[in-house]
Design a protein around this motif. Structure first.
Motif, PDB file in Angstrom:
ATOM      1  N   ALA A  92      17.241  -4.800 -12.244  1.00 52.11           N
ATOM      2  CA  ALA A  92      15.777  -4.739 -12.813  1.00 52.11           C
ATOM      3  C   ALA A  92      14.569  -5.144 -11.572  1.00 52.11           C
ATOM      4  N   LYS A  93      15.114  -5.928 -10.839  1.00 53.65           N
ATOM      5  CA  LYS A  93      14.271  -6.230  -9.461  1.00 53.65           C
ATOM      6  C   LYS A  93      14.089  -5.056  -8.660  1.00 53.65           C
ATOM      7  N   ILE A  94      15.044  -4.401  -8.323  1.00 50.38           N
ATOM      8  CA  ILE A  94      15.004  -3.231  -7.545  1.00 50.38           C
ATOM      9  C   ILE A  94      14.060  -2.121  -8.148  1.00 50.38           C
ATOM     10  N   ALA A  95      14.164  -1.891  -9.582  1.00 53.06           N
ATOM     11  CA  ALA A  95      13.474  -0.994 -10.517  1.00 53.06           C
ATOM     12  C   ALA A  95      11.939  -1.329 -10.398  1.00 53.06           C
ATOM     13  N   GLU A  96      11.790  -2.715 -10.579  1.00 55.56           N
ATOM     14  CA  GLU A  96      10.414  -3.156 -10.540  1.00 55.56           C
ATOM     15  C   GLU A  96       9.819  -2.971  -9.209  1.00 55.56           C
ATOM     16  N   SER A  97      10.432  -3.059  -8.071  1.00 51.25           N
ATOM     17  CA  SER A  97       9.836  -2.838  -6.972  1.00 51.25           C
ATOM     18  C   SER A  97       9.231  -1.386  -6.636  1.00 51.25           C
ATOM     19  N   LEU A  98       9.756  -0.671  -7.383  1.00 51.95           N
ATOM     20  CA  LEU A  98       9.369   0.792  -7.479  1.00 51.95           C
ATOM     21  C   LEU A  98       8.528   1.237  -8.639  1.00 51.95           C
ATOM     22  N   GLY A  99       8.094   0.350  -9.282  1.00 56.47           N
ATOM     23  CA  GLY A  99       7.339   0.631 -10.634  1.00 56.47           C
ATOM     24  C   GLY A  99       8.034   0.740 -11.777  1.00 56.47           C
ATOM     25  N   GLY A 100       9.300   0.603 -11.864  1.00 54.06           N
ATOM     26  CA  GLY A 100      10.150   0.784 -13.180  1.00 54.06           C
ATOM     27  C   GLY A 100      10.447  -0.637 -13.747  1.00 54.06           C
ATOM     28  N   GLY A 101      11.544  -0.550 -14.611  1.00 60.18           N
ATOM     29  CA  GLY A 101      11.885  -1.729 -15.289  1.00 60.18           C
ATOM     30  C   GLY A 101      13.240  -1.808 -15.848  1.00 60.18           C
TER      31      GLY A 101
END
Ligand SMILES: [Mn+2]
Length: 333
Positions: free
Chosen positions: A280-289
């Motif tokens: 989730a942290k990886i996706a969040e760093s790219l604007g996702g979740g």
């Protein structure tokens, strides 16, 4: 966790106007099962209700009871109440929804909130679990076979048929109750796992050719280029679940699938973790979740190589934070 099911029931009970239950785009069994279960239940309760999705119901979900009633969004109608299920916001419907009141039932962390009636529990293994709690608190006796089947389908698939780490004793407890209410585990499994098309097999073969390993085997991924769909006669919905192939490799901690979406001018990324890395942290760093074990994002980049580099850098950053790799520079193999 916030226990909001009681006020949510009041919201639904008191609603006199038209209701829309919306699933997210590119539906999976949890969003569509949630939407259909709630839709079928509300219909029984005499409500004026519609169930909608931007996309046509994909082949792998067309056995879900009530799926023939799903309307394609957007529609001209203005609803009194619209509820988005299994999505972090109405933006995930990706079609305009006109409603006086909006609400959300979901198990994703974060996202958009629409008010006091939002029913969000990130600890729930599936959104259908939340729908089940809601329906039980209202009138358990109105949960028939068709409703139970939809609820079970979402629970079974979001837990990888009771294999993923979100599977707990409580998951089995709910599954047991749903089976008692008429859900059929074998029938559900057969519908999900033994109805693949030959075209899908051809797609899998092309996709596995793109399999790449990075970071000494900690990361593995596949790419689904748009031409693969044309070459095999598959549609976007057939890409669902393919990320599980790289994930299945021994030693892999983070798996990804990059899907080319030329009509949107971007690359869609699905991420999976075996447990040690919070994707989730990886996706969040790219604007996702998403969740710790399953997340997604969209990358807008000129070409595939740039996309892959952006993604791998974000993955490495998280691997470093979690102490799985040390050095900043690393080579793809
Ligand atoms: Mn879900």
């Amino acid at each position: 966790m916030v226990e909001h099911s009681i006020p949510f029931i009041e919201l639904l009970r008191e609603e006199k106007g038209p209701i829309l239950i919306a699933s997210h785009e590119n539906p999976d069994a949890d969003t569509l099962g949630s939407a259909l279960a709630l839709y079928l239940f509300l219909k029984k309760k005499g409500k004026q209700v519609a169930v909608g999705c931007k996309d046509k119901v994909p082949h792998f979900l067309d056995f879900l009871p009530g799926s023939q009633d799903v309307i394609r969004l957007p529609v001209k109608d203005v609803f009194s109440l619209a509820i988005v299920v299994d999505a972090s916001g109405f933006y995930r419907v990706n079609a305009e929804v006109k409603a006086f009141k909006k609400a959300r039932i979901d198990h994703h962390i974060g996202g958009e909130f629409y008010g006091e009636y939002d029913y969000i529990d990130p600890d729930a293994p599936s959104t259908t679990t939340l729908i089940y709690r809601l329906l039980c608190a209202w009138d358990k006796s109105a949960i028939d076979e068709d409703i139970a089947e939809n609820l079970y389908a979402g629970l079974a698939t979001d837990t990888g048929f009771f294999k993923y780490s979100n599977t707990t004793a409580q998951t089995f407890e709910i599954a047991k109750e749903l089976v008692e209410l008429g859900a059929k585990p074998h029938w559900t499994y057969v519908n999900f796992s033994e109805r693949e098309s030959l075209n899908k097999m051809k797609l899998i073969s092309k996709v596995l050719d793109t399999l790449t390993i990075h970071e000494d085997g900690l990361v593995a991924g596949i790419t689904i280029f748009d031409r693969f769909f044309r070459e095999t006669g598959c549609s976007y919905a057939d890409s669902e679940g393919l990320v599980n192939y790289p994930r299945s490799i021994e030693g892999v901690e983070v798996a990804y699938a990059i899907i080319e979406k030329p009509e949107e001018g971007l690359w869609k990324v699905s991420l999976r973790s075996k447990g040690r890395v919070d994707v989730a942290k990886i996706a969040e760093s790219l604007g996702g979740g998403g969740h710790k074990y399953a997340s997604g994002c969209k990358i807008m980049a000129k070409n595939y190589n740039i996309t892959l580099n952006i993604l791998l850098e974000a993955i490495r950053e998280q691997l470093r934070k979690e102490g799985l790799i040390k050095h900043a520079v690393s080579q793809a193999t």
